[in-house]
Design a protein around this motif. Structure first.
Motif, PDB file in Angstrom:
ATOM      1  N   HIS A 134     -54.459  58.846  94.628  1.00 17.07           N
ATOM      2  CA  HIS A 134     -55.066  57.567  95.003  1.00 17.07           C
ATOM      3  C   HIS A 134     -56.486  57.763  95.519  1.00 17.07           C
ATOM      4  N   THR A 135     -57.317  56.768  95.261  1.00 18.83           N
ATOM      5  CA  THR A 135     -58.729  56.841  95.646  1.00 18.83           C
ATOM      6  C   THR A 135     -59.105  55.796  96.680  1.00 18.83           C
ATOM      7  N   GLY A 136     -58.183  54.906  96.999  1.00 22.81           N
ATOM      8  CA  GLY A 136     -58.496  53.816  97.909  1.00 22.81           C
ATOM      9  C   GLY A 136     -57.841  53.969  99.260  1.00 22.81           C
ATOM     10  N   ALA A 137     -57.437  52.840  99.805  1.00 19.58           N
ATOM     11  CA  ALA A 137     -56.849  52.805 101.137  1.00 19.58           C
ATOM     12  C   ALA A 137     -55.377  53.228 101.102  1.00 19.58           C
ATOM     13  N   THR A 138     -54.858  53.596 102.263  1.00 25.73           N
ATOM     14  CA  THR A 138     -53.440  53.906 102.430  1.00 25.73           C
ATOM     15  C   THR A 138     -52.809  52.793 103.257  1.00 25.73           C
ATOM     16  N   VAL A 139     -51.822  52.117 102.679  1.00 26.51           N
ATOM     17  CA  VAL A 139     -51.240  50.927 103.291  1.00 26.51           C
ATOM     18  C   VAL A 139     -49.738  51.110 103.452  1.00 26.51           C
ATOM     19  N   ALA A 140     -49.218  50.851 104.641  1.00 30.89           N
ATOM     20  CA  ALA A 140     -47.777  50.835 104.877  1.00 30.89           C
ATOM     21  C   ALA A 140     -47.263  49.424 104.681  1.00 30.89           C
ATOM     22  N   CYS A 141     -46.050  49.300 104.174  1.00 31.59           N
ATOM     23  CA  CYS A 141     -45.437  47.974 104.089  1.00 31.59           C
ATOM     24  C   CYS A 141     -43.945  48.100 104.378  1.00 31.59           C
ATOM     25  N   THR A 142     -43.321  46.984 104.687  1.00 28.62           N
ATOM     26  CA  THR A 142     -41.895  46.976 105.010  1.00 28.62           C
ATOM     27  C   THR A 142     -41.155  46.086 104.027  1.00 28.62           C
ATOM     28  N   MET A 143     -39.936  46.505 103.661  1.00 27.25           N
ATOM     29  CA  MET A 143     -39.191  45.757 102.654  1.00 27.25           C
ATOM     30  C   MET A 143     -37.694  45.782 102.930  1.00 27.25           C
ATOM     31  N   PHE A 144     -37.016  44.828 102.340  1.00 29.98           N
ATOM     32  CA  PHE A 144     -35.569  44.717 102.332  1.00 29.98           C
ATOM     33  C   PHE A 144     -35.194  44.302 100.920  1.00 29.98           C
ATOM     34  N   GLY A 145     -33.950  44.418 100.536  1.00 27.62           N
ATOM     35  CA  GLY A 145     -33.570  43.975  99.205  1.00 27.62           C
ATOM     36  C   GLY A 145     -33.946  42.529  98.941  1.00 27.62           C
ATOM     37  N   VAL A 146     -33.838  41.684  99.964  1.00 26.08           N
ATOM     38  CA  VAL A 146     -34.080  40.252  99.791  1.00 26.08           C
ATOM     39  C   VAL A 146     -35.556  39.880  99.886  1.00 26.08           C
ATOM     40  N   THR A 147     -36.442  40.888 100.068  1.00 29.02           N
ATOM     41  CA  THR A 147     -37.886  40.633 100.023  1.00 29.02           C
ATOM     42  C   THR A 147     -38.572  41.537  98.993  1.00 29.02           C
ATOM     43  N   THR A 155     -42.912  44.216  95.894  1.00 28.98           N
ATOM     44  CA  THR A 155     -43.272  44.816  94.611  1.00 28.98           C
ATOM     45  C   THR A 155     -44.589  44.246  94.087  1.00 28.98           C
ATOM     46  N   ALA A 156     -44.757  42.923  94.202  1.00 28.26           N
ATOM     47  CA  ALA A 156     -46.004  42.302  93.742  1.00 28.26           C
ATOM     48  C   ALA A 156     -47.202  42.816  94.541  1.00 28.26           C
ATOM     49  N   VAL A 157     -47.032  42.933  95.851  1.00 31.50           N
ATOM     50  CA  VAL A 157     -48.108  43.450  96.696  1.00 31.50           C
ATOM     51  C   VAL A 157     -48.398  44.912  96.340  1.00 31.50           C
ATOM     52  N   HIS A 158     -47.342  45.694  96.204  1.00 32.02           N
ATOM     53  CA  HIS A 158     -47.485  47.112  95.842  1.00 32.02           C
ATOM     54  C   HIS A 158     -48.259  47.271  94.542  1.00 32.02           C
ATOM     55  N   ASP A 159     -47.858  46.517  93.509  1.00 34.73           N
ATOM     56  CA  ASP A 159     -48.479  46.679  92.198  1.00 34.73           C
ATOM     57  C   ASP A 159     -49.953  46.287  92.229  1.00 34.73           C
ATOM     58  N   GLU A 160     -50.281  45.232  92.951  1.00 32.01           N
ATOM     59  CA  GLU A 160     -51.676  44.802  93.041  1.00 32.01           C
ATOM     60  C   GLU A 160     -52.528  45.842  93.756  1.00 32.01           C
ATOM     61  N   LEU A 161     -52.017  46.374  94.858  1.00 33.15           N
ATOM     62  CA  LEU A 161     -52.769  47.387  95.595  1.00 33.15           C
ATOM     63  C   LEU A 161     -52.915  48.674  94.781  1.00 33.15           C
ATOM     64  N   ASP A 221     -55.220  51.879  95.631  1.00 29.31           N
ATOM     65  CA  ASP A 221     -54.675  52.081  96.974  1.00 29.31           C
ATOM     66  C   ASP A 221     -53.295  52.736  96.884  1.00 29.31           C
ATOM     67  N   GLU A 222     -52.916  53.433  97.936  1.00 22.94           N
ATOM     68  CA  GLU A 222     -51.598  54.066  98.008  1.00 22.94           C
ATOM     69  C   GLU A 222     -50.730  53.273  98.978  1.00 22.94           C
ATOM     70  N   VAL A 223     -49.531  52.906  98.525  1.00 21.85           N
ATOM     71  CA  VAL A 223     -48.633  52.075  99.325  1.00 21.85           C
ATOM     72  C   VAL A 223     -47.418  52.897  99.740  1.00 21.85           C
ATOM     73  N   HIS A 224     -47.085  52.835 101.028  1.00 23.92           N
ATOM     74  CA  HIS A 224     -45.908  53.522 101.564  1.00 23.92           C
ATOM     75  C   HIS A 224     -44.896  52.466 102.004  1.00 23.92           C
ATOM     76  N   PRO A 225     -43.866  52.187 101.190  1.00 29.18           N
ATOM     77  CA  PRO A 225     -42.868  51.184 101.590  1.00 29.18           C
ATOM     78  C   PRO A 225     -41.825  51.795 102.541  1.00 29.18           C
ATOM     79  N   PHE A 226     -41.469  51.059 103.574  1.00 27.36           N
ATOM     80  CA  PHE A 226     -40.438  51.477 104.525  1.00 27.36           C
ATOM     81  C   PHE A 226     -39.296  50.473 104.482  1.00 27.36           C
ATOM     82  N   HIS A 227     -38.075  50.980 104.338  1.00 29.44           N
ATOM     83  CA  HIS A 227     -36.886  50.126 104.314  1.00 29.44           C
ATOM     84  C   HIS A 227     -36.593  49.663 105.738  1.00 29.44           C
ATOM     85  N   ALA A 228     -36.573  48.369 105.947  1.00 26.40           N
ATOM     86  CA  ALA A 228     -36.437  47.815 107.297  1.00 26.40           C
ATOM     87  C   ALA A 228     -34.978  47.833 107.755  1.00 26.40           C
TER      88      ALA A 228
END
Length: 410
Positions: free
Chosen positions: A184-197, A202-208, A213-220
Motif C-alpha cells: 500500500h502507498t496511502g494511509a493506514t485505516v482501522a475499521c470495525t465490522m460485524f456480520g450484520v454490517t 466491504t464498500a468502505v474497504h474497497d473504496e479505500l 490505502d491499507e485497511v485493517h478490519p477488526f471483528h467487533a
C-alpha cells in the motif's frame, strides 16, 4: 536472523517435555534456547537461560522468591523476566519464535511473552487451558494454541504425538517463505465490522483500497475491540473508521462481546482522527438461548445461530448508549465525526427485519444530539447502515479525517 526458538517454562516440572521438543527441533535443523521460569524444584534439564537470570531481569531475587513460597508472586516475577529477556533477545536478532508448554501458569507466562513480541513472530502455546476461555492468554497477540489432550506431565502414547506435531507446526512456521511486505502507498485505516454490517465495511474497504490505502478490519466481538484499542495506542493507524460500535451495547447490558470499559477511548486520547458510527448497536450478544439472563427472557430475541442469541436494545438502553458514546468522544484531542444511519443500525434492524425499531434507533440519535459536544459534527444519513448512500458518507468523512479539513478539534 537465525531460526532460533526459545522454549520457556518450568524445568522443575516440565523438563522432560521441554527436552523432547528441544531434541525434535534439533532433528529438524533448528536451534533452540531453553529458558527456565521455575522457582522451587530442581530443573530436570540444563537451561541455556537459567532461572536466576530470569528473576534478575524482572528486578527480583530468586532466593527471596523461593523462600516466600508464594507461587502466584513468583509466577508474576518470572513471567515478567521471561518476557523482558525474550524481547531483548529478539531485538538483538537472536530469537525467531517462542514455545511454552504446561497448564495455567504456562498460559500466564506465554501471555506476557506474546504481548512483548511483534505480530508475525511465531508464538506457540501447548496447554490444557486452551480448552476453556482463552481470552486472558491471547490478549491482543497472534498466539497459536494447541490442546494436548492429556496434561503436560510426562511422555506417553498421547503426549508424544501431540508434542511432536506441535514441534512440527513450529518448524513449519519457521520454514515458510519470507512474509511479503504490504504494497500500500496511502494511509493506514482501522475499521470495525460485524456480520450484520459487512456490506458497509466491504464498500468502505474497497473504496479505500482502490486509492492505495491499507485497511485493517477488526471483528467487533470483544477481543477485536480490545485489540483495536491497543493497536491504536501503538501509532499504527492514520485514521479509524469505527463503523461497528456494538461492543458498547454488550458492555452496558452484560453481553458476551464486551470489549470492556475502555472501548472507544484510545483514538480520542491519542488524537488519532476517527469517524464513528452506530453499527449493530441494535443488539446485545449472548450464547445459546438458555444463556440469556432471566431478566431478558421476555425481550425481543433472535437466534443468529444455535450458539449465538441476539437481543434487541430498547429505547432506554439506546439513549444510554448515546450518552456513553458522547462522553467518550467529547474529550477527543483530534478530528472526530459521528455518522448515524437513520434507517437501521444493522442488516436485521431495517424495515421488515426482526429488530426493526425506529423509536429505539431515534432515541440513540436524539441522545447523541443532546450530549455530543457542539463542536463534534453529527451527520444523520437517511439510509440504513448497509445502503450505498451510507458507506459513501463514511468514505467522505474519512476523506475529511485524513485531510483534517473539518471536524472537532481538527
Amino acid at each position: 536472523m537465525t531460526a532460533r526458538v526459545v522454549l520457556a517454562g518450568s524445568l522443575d516440572t516440565k523438563g522432560e517435555e521441554y527436552g523432547f521438543v528441544r531434541d525434535r527441533l534439533a532433528g529438524a535443523g533448528f536451534e533452540s534456547m531453553v529458558l527456565d521460569t521455575g522457582v522451587l524444584g530442581e530443573p530436570r534439564i540444563p537451561a541455556d537461560i537459567d532461572r536466576e537470570a530470569v528473576a534478575k531481569a524482572a528486578g527480583a531475587d530468586l532466593a527471596v522468591l523461593a523462600q516466600a513460597a508464594d507461587r502466584g508472586e513468583a509466577m508474576v516475577a518470572m513471567a515478567r523476566g521471561a518476557a523482558l529477556t525474550i524481547r531483548h533477545l529478539y531485538d538483538g536478532g537472536e530469537v525467531s519464535a517462542v514455545a511454552v508448554l504446561g497448564g495455567s501458569n504456562a498460559g500466564f507466562v506465554m501471555a506476557q511473552i506474546a504481548a512483548a513480541l511483534p505480530i508475525g513472530v511465531p508464538k506457540l502455546l501447548v496447554s490444557t487451558i486452551v480448552a476453556g476461555d482463552t481470552r486472558p492468554y491471547v490478549g491482543t497477540s497472534d498466539l497459536t494454541m494447541m490442546y494436548p489432550v492429556v496434561d503436560i506431565a510426562g511422555l506417553n502414547s498421547v503426549s508424544i504425538p501431540v508434542l511432536s506435531r506441535a514441534t512440527d507446526a513450529l518448524a513449519g512456521m519457521l520454514s515458510g517463505a519470507p512474509i511479503p511486505a504490504s504494497a500500500h502507498t496511502g494511509a493506514t485505516v482501522a475499521c470495525t465490522m460485524f456480520g450484520v454490517t459487512t456490506t458497509c465495511v466491504t464498500a468502505v474497504h474497497d473504496e479505500l483500497a482502490a486509492d492505495g490505502d491499507e485497511v485493517h478490519p477488526f471483528h467487533a466481538n470483544g477481543t477485536g475491540g480490545r485489540t483495536l484499542e491497543a493497536m491504536i495506542g501503538s501509532g499504527l493507524f492514520d485514521a479509524v473508521a469505527d463503523i461497528t460500535t456494538t461492543e458498547l451495547a454488550d458492555e452496558l447490558c452484560g453481553g458476551v462481546c464486551s470489549a470492556g470499559p475502555d472501548r472507544l477511548t484510545a483514538a480520542a486520547r491519542a488524537g488519532v482522527p476517527q469517524v464513528v458510527s452506530l453499527g449493530a448497536l441494535d443488539m446485545v450478544n449472548f450464547g445459546s438461548p438458555d444463556t440469556v439472563p432471566e431478566k431478558y427472557r421476555d425481550r425481543i430475541l433472535y437466534p443468529h445461530n444455535p450458539a449465538v442469541t441476539l437481543m434487541r436494545t430498547d429505547a432506554d438502553e439506546c439513549a444510554e448508549l448515546g450518552r456513553i458514546i458522547a462522553g467518550k468522544l467529547n474529550g477527543s484531542t483530534g478530528f472526530v465525526e459521528v455518522i448515524a444511519p437513520a434507517r437501521g443500525f444493522s442488516q436485521i434492524s431495517v424495515e421488515g427485519g426482526p429488530f426493526f425499531d425506529p423509536e429505539a434507533d431515534a432515541a440513540l440519535i436524539r441522545s447523541l444530539q443532546d450530549n455530543l459536544d457542539p463542536h463534534i459534527p453529527l451527520r444523520v444519513i437517511d439510509a440504513a447502515i448497509n445502503d450505498p448512500e451510507f458507506s459513501s458518507a463514511i468514505i467522505d468523512a474519512l476523506g475529511r479525517a485524513l485531510g483534517h479539513t473539518e471536524g472537532s478539534n481538527a
